[in-house]
Write a protein that holds these residues in place. Structure first.
Motif, PDB file in Angstrom:
ATOM      1  N   ALA A 142      49.066  17.635  47.187  1.00 59.19           N
ATOM      2  CA  ALA A 142      48.178  16.827  46.207  1.00 59.19           C
ATOM      3  C   ALA A 142      49.248  15.934  45.283  1.00 59.19           C
ATOM      4  CB  ALA A 142      47.765  17.810  44.981  1.00 59.19           C
ATOM      5  N   ALA A 143      50.539  16.276  45.190  1.00 66.05           N
ATOM      6  CA  ALA A 143      51.448  15.508  44.597  1.00 66.05           C
ATOM      7  C   ALA A 143      51.794  14.530  45.600  1.00 66.05           C
ATOM      8  CB  ALA A 143      52.787  16.055  44.244  1.00 66.05           C
ATOM      9  N   ALA A 144      51.907  14.585  46.600  1.00 65.27           N
ATOM     10  CA  ALA A 144      52.072  13.262  47.870  1.00 65.27           C
ATOM     11  C   ALA A 144      50.847  12.456  47.760  1.00 65.27           C
ATOM     12  CB  ALA A 144      52.448  13.913  48.937  1.00 65.27           C
ATOM     13  N   LEU A 145      49.740  12.942  47.728  1.00 65.23           N
ATOM     14  CA  LEU A 145      48.546  12.002  47.672  1.00 65.23           C
ATOM     15  C   LEU A 145      48.390  11.433  46.283  1.00 65.23           C
ATOM     16  CD1 LEU A 145      45.688  14.622  49.299  1.00 65.23           C
ATOM     17  CD2 LEU A 145      46.914  12.605  50.319  1.00 65.23           C
ATOM     18  N   LEU A 146      48.678  12.149  45.344  1.00 63.43           N
ATOM     19  CA  LEU A 146      48.550  11.337  43.900  1.00 63.43           C
ATOM     20  C   LEU A 146      49.452  10.264  43.869  1.00 63.43           C
ATOM     21  CD1 LEU A 146      47.521  11.086  41.078  1.00 63.43           C
ATOM     22  CD2 LEU A 146      48.960  12.921  40.465  1.00 63.43           C
ATOM     23  N   ALA A 147      50.680  10.468  44.511  1.00 58.90           N
ATOM     24  CA  ALA A 147      51.801   9.409  44.718  1.00 58.90           C
ATOM     25  C   ALA A 147      51.400   8.062  45.435  1.00 58.90           C
ATOM     26  CB  ALA A 147      53.190  10.013  45.364  1.00 58.90           C
ATOM     27  N   ALA A 148      50.877   8.323  46.552  1.00 60.88           N
ATOM     28  CA  ALA A 148      50.134   7.330  47.267  1.00 60.88           C
ATOM     29  C   ALA A 148      49.032   6.576  46.609  1.00 60.88           C
ATOM     30  CB  ALA A 148      49.712   8.099  48.747  1.00 60.88           C
ATOM     31  N   LEU A 149      48.142   7.213  45.977  1.00 62.30           N
ATOM     32  CA  LEU A 149      47.194   6.426  45.004  1.00 62.30           C
ATOM     33  C   LEU A 149      47.763   5.594  43.847  1.00 62.30           C
ATOM     34  CD1 LEU A 149      44.446   9.330  44.988  1.00 62.30           C
ATOM     35  CD2 LEU A 149      44.424   7.226  46.271  1.00 62.30           C
ATOM     36  N   ALA A 150      48.959   6.143  43.328  1.00 57.80           N
ATOM     37  CA  ALA A 150      49.290   5.728  42.013  1.00 57.80           C
ATOM     38  C   ALA A 150      50.849   4.890  42.502  1.00 57.80           C
ATOM     39  CB  ALA A 150      49.433   6.575  40.969  1.00 57.80           C
ATOM     40  N   SER A 151      51.058   4.665  43.703  1.00 59.73           N
ATOM     41  CA  SER A 151      52.165   4.116  44.106  1.00 59.73           C
ATOM     42  C   SER A 151      52.620   2.895  43.250  1.00 59.73           C
ATOM     43  CB  SER A 151      52.243   3.668  45.632  1.00 59.73           C
ATOM     44  OG  SER A 151      51.385   3.040  46.042  1.00 59.73           O
ATOM     45  N   GLU A 152      51.860   1.946  42.950  1.00 60.44           N
ATOM     46  CA  GLU A 152      52.274   0.767  42.343  1.00 60.44           C
ATOM     47  C   GLU A 152      52.636   1.245  40.929  1.00 60.44           C
ATOM     48  OE1 GLU A 152      52.159  -2.134  43.649  1.00 60.44           O
ATOM     49  OE2 GLU A 152      51.851  -1.498  45.566  1.00 60.44           O
ATOM     50  N   ARG A 153      52.412   2.286  40.247  1.00 60.43           N
ATOM     51  CA  ARG A 153      52.813   2.669  38.899  1.00 60.43           C
ATOM     52  C   ARG A 153      53.806   3.455  39.093  1.00 60.43           C
ATOM     53  NH1 ARG A 153      49.313   1.495  34.963  1.00 60.43           N
ATOM     54  NH2 ARG A 153      51.311   1.860  33.982  1.00 60.43           N
ATOM     55  N   LEU A 154      54.492   4.137  40.171  1.00 60.17           N
ATOM     56  CA  LEU A 154      55.510   5.227  39.960  1.00 60.17           C
ATOM     57  C   LEU A 154      56.701   4.507  40.611  1.00 60.17           C
ATOM     58  CD1 LEU A 154      53.980   8.077  42.021  1.00 60.17           C
ATOM     59  CD2 LEU A 154      54.610   7.867  39.600  1.00 60.17           C
ATOM     60  N   MET A 155      57.828   4.618  39.631  1.00 51.56           N
ATOM     61  CA  MET A 155      59.166   4.039  40.025  1.00 51.56           C
ATOM     62  C   MET A 155      59.653   4.778  41.338  1.00 51.56           C
ATOM     63  SD  MET A 155      62.422   4.099  37.500  1.00 51.56           S
ATOM     64  CE  MET A 155      61.331   3.329  36.261  1.00 51.56           C
ATOM     65  N   TYR A 156      59.892   4.138  42.423  1.00 50.71           N
ATOM     66  CA  TYR A 156      60.333   4.565  43.846  1.00 50.71           C
ATOM     67  C   TYR A 156      59.136   4.767  44.489  1.00 50.71           C
ATOM     68  CZ  TYR A 156      64.985   4.203  41.425  1.00 50.71           C
ATOM     69  OH  TYR A 156      66.461   3.765  40.645  1.00 50.71           O
ATOM     70  N   GLY A 157      58.122   5.127  43.907  1.00 44.52           N
ATOM     71  CA  GLY A 157      56.973   5.331  44.781  1.00 44.52           C
ATOM     72  C   GLY A 157      56.771   6.347  45.474  1.00 44.52           C
ATOM     73  N   VAL A 158      56.155   6.394  46.733  1.00 48.52           N
ATOM     74  CA  VAL A 158      55.874   7.523  47.683  1.00 48.52           C
ATOM     75  C   VAL A 158      57.330   8.024  47.891  1.00 48.52           C
ATOM     76  CG1 VAL A 158      54.901   8.796  49.774  1.00 48.52           C
ATOM     77  CG2 VAL A 158      53.812   7.001  48.309  1.00 48.52           C
ATOM     78  N   PRO A 159      58.191   7.199  48.502  1.00 50.61           N
ATOM     79  CA  PRO A 159      59.554   7.722  49.105  1.00 50.61           C
ATOM     80  C   PRO A 159      60.129   8.600  48.031  1.00 50.61           C
ATOM     81  CG  PRO A 159      59.270   5.605  49.764  1.00 50.61           C
ATOM     82  CD  PRO A 159      58.113   5.823  48.650  1.00 50.61           C
ATOM     83  N   GLY A 160      60.082   8.179  46.656  1.00 49.53           N
ATOM     84  CA  GLY A 160      60.940   8.915  45.762  1.00 49.53           C
ATOM     85  C   GLY A 160      60.236  10.129  45.620  1.00 49.53           C
ATOM     86  N   VAL A 161      58.764  10.318  45.540  1.00 50.90           N
ATOM     87  CA  VAL A 161      58.288  11.592  45.440  1.00 50.90           C
ATOM     88  C   VAL A 161      58.730  12.662  46.584  1.00 50.90           C
ATOM     89  CG1 VAL A 161      56.101  12.746  45.161  1.00 50.90           C
ATOM     90  CG2 VAL A 161      56.380  10.631  44.040  1.00 50.90           C
ATOM     91  N   LEU A 162      58.700  12.020  47.552  1.00 49.73           N
ATOM     92  CA  LEU A 162      59.074  12.850  48.591  1.00 49.73           C
ATOM     93  C   LEU A 162      60.476  13.378  48.721  1.00 49.73           C
ATOM     94  CD1 LEU A 162      57.117  10.992  51.619  1.00 49.73           C
ATOM     95  CD2 LEU A 162      56.346  13.117  50.304  1.00 49.73           C
ATOM     96  N   LEU A 163      61.289  12.410  48.193  1.00 51.75           N
ATOM     97  CA  LEU A 163      62.836  12.632  48.519  1.00 51.75           C
ATOM     98  C   LEU A 163      63.619  13.993  48.048  1.00 51.75           C
ATOM     99  CD1 LEU A 163      65.512  11.457  49.093  1.00 51.75           C
ATOM    100  CD2 LEU A 163      65.723  10.278  47.037  1.00 51.75           C
ATOM    101  N   PRO A 164      62.915  14.585  46.954  1.00 51.02           N
ATOM    102  CA  PRO A 164      63.390  15.979  46.563  1.00 51.02           C
ATOM    103  C   PRO A 164      63.082  16.936  47.495  1.00 51.02           C
ATOM    104  CG  PRO A 164      62.450  15.157  44.666  1.00 51.02           C
ATOM    105  CD  PRO A 164      62.196  14.049  45.855  1.00 51.02           C
ATOM    106  N   GLY A 165      61.965  16.888  48.181  1.00 47.30           N
ATOM    107  CA  GLY A 165      61.521  17.918  49.463  1.00 47.30           C
ATOM    108  C   GLY A 165      62.539  17.525  50.600  1.00 47.30           C
ATOM    109  N   ALA A 166      62.712  16.204  50.881  1.00 47.65           N
ATOM    110  CA  ALA A 166      63.433  15.877  52.006  1.00 47.65           C
ATOM    111  C   ALA A 166      64.853  16.492  51.721  1.00 47.65           C
ATOM    112  CB  ALA A 166      63.465  14.438  52.287  1.00 47.65           C
ATOM    113  N   CYS A 167      65.523  16.289  50.662  1.00 47.90           N
ATOM    114  CA  CYS A 167      66.857  16.940  50.490  1.00 47.90           C
ATOM    115  C   CYS A 167      66.663  18.277  50.819  1.00 47.90           C
ATOM    116  CB  CYS A 167      67.379  16.522  48.994  1.00 47.90           C
ATOM    117  SG  CYS A 167      67.679  14.930  48.797  1.00 47.90           S
ATOM    118  N   LEU A 168      65.713  19.030  50.368  1.00 46.64           N
ATOM    119  CA  LEU A 168      65.743  20.348  50.433  1.00 46.64           C
ATOM    120  C   LEU A 168      65.628  20.955  51.820  1.00 46.64           C
ATOM    121  CD1 LEU A 168      65.641  22.919  48.485  1.00 46.64           C
ATOM    122  CD2 LEU A 168      63.174  22.907  48.888  1.00 46.64           C
ATOM    123  N   ILE A 169      64.892  20.077  52.710  1.00 45.39           N
ATOM    124  CA  ILE A 169      64.917  20.566  54.137  1.00 45.39           C
ATOM    125  C   ILE A 169      66.232  20.176  54.658  1.00 45.39           C
ATOM    126  CG2 ILE A 169      63.951  19.654  56.273  1.00 45.39           C
ATOM    127  CD1 ILE A 169      61.298  19.225  54.792  1.00 45.39           C
TER     128      ILE A 169
END
Length: 235
Positions: free
Chosen positions: A121-148
């Motif tokens: 849901a967080a990733a989908l919300l980021a995609a929908l609000a990508s223009e308003r989020l600093m660093y957009g979808v890549p930024g939202v995915l980054l903590p999870g990618a670091c964890l992996i």
């Protein structure tokens, strides 16, 4: 247990963030903007480390509720100071991106269906609000990618490094000037932020002042302080 290495990551993120925001006092200091690109990936790495230190499956804890709660509260509290300092910004402050990134990291780390659904849901919300989020979808995915990457190591670090670079390309000026020296420097700094963070995490023998919960309040307070100094300079 307190980790000096993690505190070093947080301090480096805080100091480079402040350096970046000092551009509002000295607009010609382009180098501060480039240096500031270290901050966001390091904050994301800190989230990944914090999530990874908890037991997989231990989602419903007081600590997790407090972690998300603080981010949500300061997402609201920081918006006014952020908008006052940078009234031309088209995005929210960085805190909503980090809050959504925390949900994604929980979805990666915890096996419960609710954690996975929250991450999606967080990733989908980021995609929908990508223009308003600093660093957009890549930024939202980054903590999870670091964890992996922290669990698998090796070449898996390529993904978070690429996401750190892609997050900066949500900036329209950088995206429209891909071959400009500033853009190339920004992408290079973003790419090395996580290797630097990994090196800092291994410095557990260093003595460092801990970054406590005051770090949440520091964000809006330093924005207000810079705005106040800006007013004094322009007076």
């Amino acid at each position: 247990m307190r980790s000096a290495g993690l505190d070093l990551v947080k301090w480096t993120a805080i100091l480079t963030m402040v350096a970046d925001h000092l551009r509002f006092l000295w607009p010609a200091a382009e180098g501060l903007f480039v240096l500031g690109r270290l901050a966001f990936p390091l904050f994301c790495l800190a989230i990944a480390v914090n999530v990874g230190r908890s037991r997989s499956g231990a989602l419903f804890t007081r600590g997790n509720a407090r972690y998300l709660g603080w981010l949500l509260v300061f997402a609201v509290l920081c918006e006014g100071p952020y908008r006052w300092l940078d009234n031309g910004s088209q995005t929210f402050s960085v805190i909503p991106t980090l809050a959504l990134g925390l949900l994604v990291a929980w979805g990666v780390h915890h096996p419960q269906a609710l954690a996975r659904l929250g991450g999606i849901a967080a990733a989908l919300l980021a995609a929908l609000a990508s223009e308003r989020l600093m660093y957009g979808v890549p930024g939202v995915l980054l903590p999870g990618a670091c964890l992996i990457a922290r669990s698998r190591g090796g070449a898996s670090w390529l993904l978070p490094c690429l996401l750190a670079m892609a997050g900066n390309l949500t900036n329209s000026w950088l995206r429209d000037h891909l071959l400009h020296p500033t853009t190339l420097l920004v992408l290079a700094i973003a790419a090395v932020a996580l290797p630097l963070g990994g090196w800092l995490l291994r410095r557990d023998d260093w003595r460092i002042v801990p970054v406590g919960r005051w770090g949440y309040a520091f964000y809006p307070l330093h924005l207000l302080a810079i705005k106040g100094l800006q007013g004094l300079i322009q007076a």
